[in-house]
Scaffold this motif. Structure first.
Motif: not given
Length: 312
Positions: A30-31, A33, A38, A41, A108-109, A251, A254
């Motif tokens: 997970v980028t 995160g 994040g 997620t 995600n970032a 989240a 995703s």
């Protein structure tokens, strides 16, 4: 092709959409995160047994988040790795260090509506971070993703409705810089990436979908004033009864795309509020997906343009 609906809604949380799913033996990245959606997620994925790596710029924040996720889930397979998506050397280091298969990648970032800033390559920061960084990361991890088949989630935004990718001047070298247009085209790029990656990689068992997580108050809006946020809510059709989603709700879509059996073998689509989005229409606020964001010719062009930029 029928539009995909699910039993979940805008109010559903990540924990609810993943309930009953076992991810033991699956590996996820997970980028971003360590903050915002994040975190939730990553927590949902870890809570069902996945080995989760938080790919983050701030590894100290990543360590604190990992400790919290371990404490709340009991899953000790939560790792932290440095990743600065605006720094191609950092992306290359991350992909070179990855070993073994990767089953879930949540891109995600991101950065939103930032003042004009450029990377050392001269790339506009939002496009460089939100698209090119994730493009380089995902293509660099292709072998790991293809090893056992994988799902990739490309976190986009309703802001994609603000701008198509302006191929004649992606990096605002000749046109006046406007933060929301820059953000919008980077979010359109996130959707186009899902379209073309699925076309290229579905035979490898890799499927990529894009998601609009919803309106969630996080550090993503650090460059946006309260007055601007109010204006944006009004433009989106949000009156006095407007409510932000919680990070757990933000989240959810995703996590749904990453894990739901209903999404097996599905790619190249755009989802919001735990369902596939309808085509965007005038007068419908900031909902739906723009036709240009799903255009296969534009998706193929963006891939070629992105590869050329990374070769410089």
């Amino acid at each position: 092709m029928a539009s995909i609906t699910t039993a979940f809604t805008r109010e559903s949380t990540a924990a609810q959409v993943i309930e009953g799913i076992d991810l033991t033996g699956r590996r996820a990245v997970v980028t971003g995160g360590a903050s915002g959606i994040g975190v939730e997620t990553a927590r949902a994925l870890a809570g069902t047994g996945a080995e989760v790596t938080l790919a983050v710029r701030d590894t100290a924040a990543g360590d604190r988040t990992a400790e919290d996720i371990v404490a709340t889930t009991g899953n000790k397979l939560v790792h932290v790795a440095p990743l600065d998506l605006a720094d191609q050397a950092s992306v290359r280091a991350f992909t070179a260090a990855w070993d073994g298969p990767l089953h879930l990648l949540v891109n995600n970032a991101g950065v939103m509506a930032a003042p004009l800033s450029r990377t050392p390559e001269g790339w506009e920061l939002q496009f460089a971070t939100n698209h090119l960084g994730h493009f380089a990361l995902t293509t660099g991890l292709h072998a790991a993703l293809a090893a056992e088949g994988a799902r990739v989630v490309s976190v986009s935004s309703s802001a994609h409705l603000r701008s198509d990718v302006v191929y004649d001047d992606i990096h605002f070298e000749r046109r006046p810089y406007e933060p929301w247009s820059a953000y919008g085209q980077s979010k359109t790029a996130n959707v186009l990436f899902a379209v073309e990656a699925t076309r290229r990689w579905s035979a490898d068992g890799i499927f990529v979908n894009a998601v609009m997580p919803g309106s969630i108050r996080t550090n993503l809006q650090r460059h946006v004033t309260e007055e601007e946020l109010a204006r944006l809510r009004a433009a989106a059709g949000g009156g006095s009864d407007f409510q932000w989603k919680t990070t757990e709700q933000g989240a959810a879509t995703s996590v749904l795309l990453a894990t739901s059996p209903q999404l097996e073998g599905v790619g190249g689509r755009y989802f919001e509020d735990c369902a596939e989005a309808a085509p965007a229409q005038e007068g419908n606020g900031r909902r739906g997906v723009a036709a240009y964001a799903l255009d296969p010719d534009s998706a193929a062009r963006l891939w070629t343009v992105s590869e050329a930029m990374l070769r410089r």
